[in-house]
Design a protein around this motif. Structure first.
Motif, PDB file in Angstrom:
ATOM      1  N   ALA A 112      34.073  46.449  25.040  1.00  0.00           N
ATOM      2  CA  ALA A 112      33.917  47.266  26.242  1.00  0.00           C
ATOM      3  C   ALA A 112      32.450  47.387  26.645  1.00  0.00           C
ATOM      4  CB  ALA A 112      34.531  48.644  26.012  1.00  0.00           C
ATOM      5  N   ALA A 113      31.587  47.564  25.662  1.00  0.00           N
ATOM      6  CA  ALA A 113      30.158  47.756  25.961  1.00  0.00           C
ATOM      7  C   ALA A 113      29.503  46.466  26.442  1.00  0.00           C
ATOM      8  CB  ALA A 113      29.442  48.282  24.724  1.00  0.00           C
ATOM      9  N   SER A 114      29.864  45.358  25.824  1.00  0.00           N
ATOM     10  CA  SER A 114      29.217  44.082  26.155  1.00  0.00           C
ATOM     11  C   SER A 114      29.862  43.376  27.331  1.00  0.00           C
ATOM     12  CB  SER A 114      29.268  43.153  24.939  1.00  0.00           C
ATOM     13  OG  SER A 114      30.617  42.791  24.635  1.00  0.00           O
ATOM     14  N   LEU A 140      39.467  49.749  28.979  1.00  0.00           N
ATOM     15  CA  LEU A 140      39.523  48.305  28.755  1.00  0.00           C
ATOM     16  C   LEU A 140      40.974  47.849  28.936  1.00  0.00           C
ATOM     17  CD1 LEU A 140      38.000  45.746  27.844  1.00  0.00           C
ATOM     18  CD2 LEU A 140      38.470  46.406  25.474  1.00  0.00           C
ATOM     19  N   PRO A 141      41.272  47.029  29.939  1.00  0.00           N
ATOM     20  CA  PRO A 141      42.661  46.590  30.157  1.00  0.00           C
ATOM     21  C   PRO A 141      43.242  45.928  28.906  1.00  0.00           C
ATOM     22  CG  PRO A 141      41.287  45.975  32.023  1.00  0.00           C
ATOM     23  CD  PRO A 141      40.352  46.462  30.942  1.00  0.00           C
ATOM     24  N   LEU A 311      45.158  42.083  35.431  1.00  0.00           N
ATOM     25  CA  LEU A 311      43.807  41.935  35.967  1.00  0.00           C
ATOM     26  C   LEU A 311      43.790  41.811  37.482  1.00  0.00           C
ATOM     27  CD1 LEU A 311      42.259  39.552  33.285  1.00  0.00           C
ATOM     28  CD2 LEU A 311      41.862  42.000  33.567  1.00  0.00           C
ATOM     29  N   GLN A 312      44.929  41.437  38.043  1.00  0.00           N
ATOM     30  CA  GLN A 312      45.037  41.352  39.498  1.00  0.00           C
ATOM     31  C   GLN A 312      45.410  42.691  40.132  1.00  0.00           C
ATOM     32  OE1 GLN A 312      47.799  38.131  40.166  1.00  0.00           O
ATOM     33  NE2 GLN A 312      46.472  36.646  39.144  1.00  0.00           N
ATOM     34  N   GLY A 313      45.539  43.737  39.300  1.00  0.00           N
ATOM     35  CA  GLY A 313      45.737  45.070  39.839  1.00  0.00           C
ATOM     36  C   GLY A 313      47.103  45.684  39.639  1.00  0.00           C
ATOM     37  N   GLU A 314      48.035  44.982  39.013  1.00  0.00           N
ATOM     38  CA  GLU A 314      49.346  45.579  38.780  1.00  0.00           C
ATOM     39  C   GLU A 314      49.233  46.710  37.764  1.00  0.00           C
ATOM     40  OE1 GLU A 314      52.867  43.254  38.401  1.00  0.00           O
ATOM     41  OE2 GLU A 314      51.963  41.486  39.355  1.00  0.00           O
TER      42      GLU A 314
END
Length: 338
Positions: A112-114, A140-141, A311-314
């Motif tokens: 998450a940080a990097s 983080l997804p 990642l496409q928003g679903e």
């Protein structure tokens, strides 16, 4: 052909083309379809490094394996399916191996940080898994291969482990078996907990007394299957049937049955769960093995597709699937001996 030339050819801006090919949700579906069709037709392949720089995405999915025992035949098949799905979109897989839960949680914080990955695949969840709340807090997804209890909804793909055991016991009970043993995994994991619940509930539904001595747990290996089956057969009232949690443990159980001078499918029946390994086919064993069946490679491929949709928003709650398990009767099961 570079990005500028391709964008000029199809009459769109370089930014729109780059975002369409990276699956950004703000790009209209018809625009993305137009870009992908033109890229296929014209043979355009984006420069991955430039695309990642332009979109701000890492172009990678992370997965962390805890302990050497967690990475075996099941993991390699799953990873094969995941890779097949993600490579179509030029997505890499970043694999990290750790020894403890604390190390695994630290790896997620590092991701998450990097910003080295765009999402994470979490596997072998516990019944109440702290990793899920951690990933949600890190924003983080992630998608879980399995299910767990959690306060907030999350994306997952699982199989019906309860139903798999229920079907196996139904088949064995219909053939007169009353002493049915179970080779299971660690019941702190949801899949094994569900199988244990299915075992107990289905025995009760058939009026069969549950004997704790007929339940064994351990890693899904040939050696574990052999040792547990030996211990079952040494009981004063040994089982007439066994359910093995994987084909690997089934091989060990079969060996123990033969060492004891018993006939598989006649003296002792066996049902195994088959994750469909290309190098271990239940129909080619002697006798062929009755199985509950769900291909783990297909699960990996599907989770890859679901990750891209995430990642496409679903929304995570729209990406939740439980697969039914097939049952294939073969030669390793028969009537209970008199």
């Amino acid at each position: 052909m570079n990005l500028k030339e391709f964008a000029n050819l199809i009459g769109l801006s370089q930014t729109t083309v780059s975002r369409a090919m990276s699956g950004y949700p703000e790009v209209k579906a018809e625009t993305r379809a137009r870009v992908l069709e033109a890229a296929e037709r014209l043979g355009y392949r984006p420069n991955i490094s430039a695309q990642r720089l332009a979109t701000g995405r890492a172009g990678a999915i992370g997965i962390v394996f805890q302990g050497g025992g967690r990475f075996g035949p099941h993991s390699s098949e799953f990873m094969g399916g995941l890779s097949t799905s993600l490579q179509k979109d030029g997505i890499d897989i970043l694999v990290s191996t750790v020894e403890t839960l604390e190390d695994e949680e630290a790896a997620y914080r590092g991701f998450a940080a990097s910003k080295r990955v765009d999402a994470v695949i979490l596997h072998t969840p516990g019944c109440a898994d702290p990793r899920i709340a951690l990933l949600q807090s890190l924003d983080l997804p992630f998608i879980v291969h399995g299910r767990s209890e959690a306060a907030k909804p999350f994306a997952y793909l699982d199989i019906d482990n309860f139903g798999a055991i229920e079907t196996a016991i139904q088949h064995l009970a219909d053939h007169g078996h009353r002493r049915i043993s179970l080779i299971n995994g660690d019941t702190s994991s949801t899949y094994a907990h569900d199988r244990d619940n299915g075992y107990r509930a289905t025995l009760q539904a058939h009026g069969i007394a549950m004997d704790p001595a007929l339940i064994g747990q351990g890693e899904f290996t040939d050696e574990t299957g052999f040792r547990l089956m030996q211990s079952f057969l040494a009981l004063p009232a040994p089982p007439t049937a066994v359910i093995a949690g994987s084909m690997m443990s089934a091989l060990g159980a079969m060996r123990a049955i033969r060492v004891a001078g018993l006939r598989l499918g006649q003296d002792v029946s066996l049902v195994a769960h088959d994750d469909v390994f290309p190098y271990l086919s239940p129909e080619n064993l002697v006798p062929s093995v009755t199985t509950t069946q769900s291909p783990i490679r297909a699960a990996g491929e599907r989770i890859g597709e679901m990750t891209l949709r995430l990642l496409q928003g679903e929304l995570p709650e729209t990406l939740q699937e439980v697969w039914e398990v097939d049952f294939v009767r073969r030669g390793s099961t028969g009537p209970a001996p008199n």
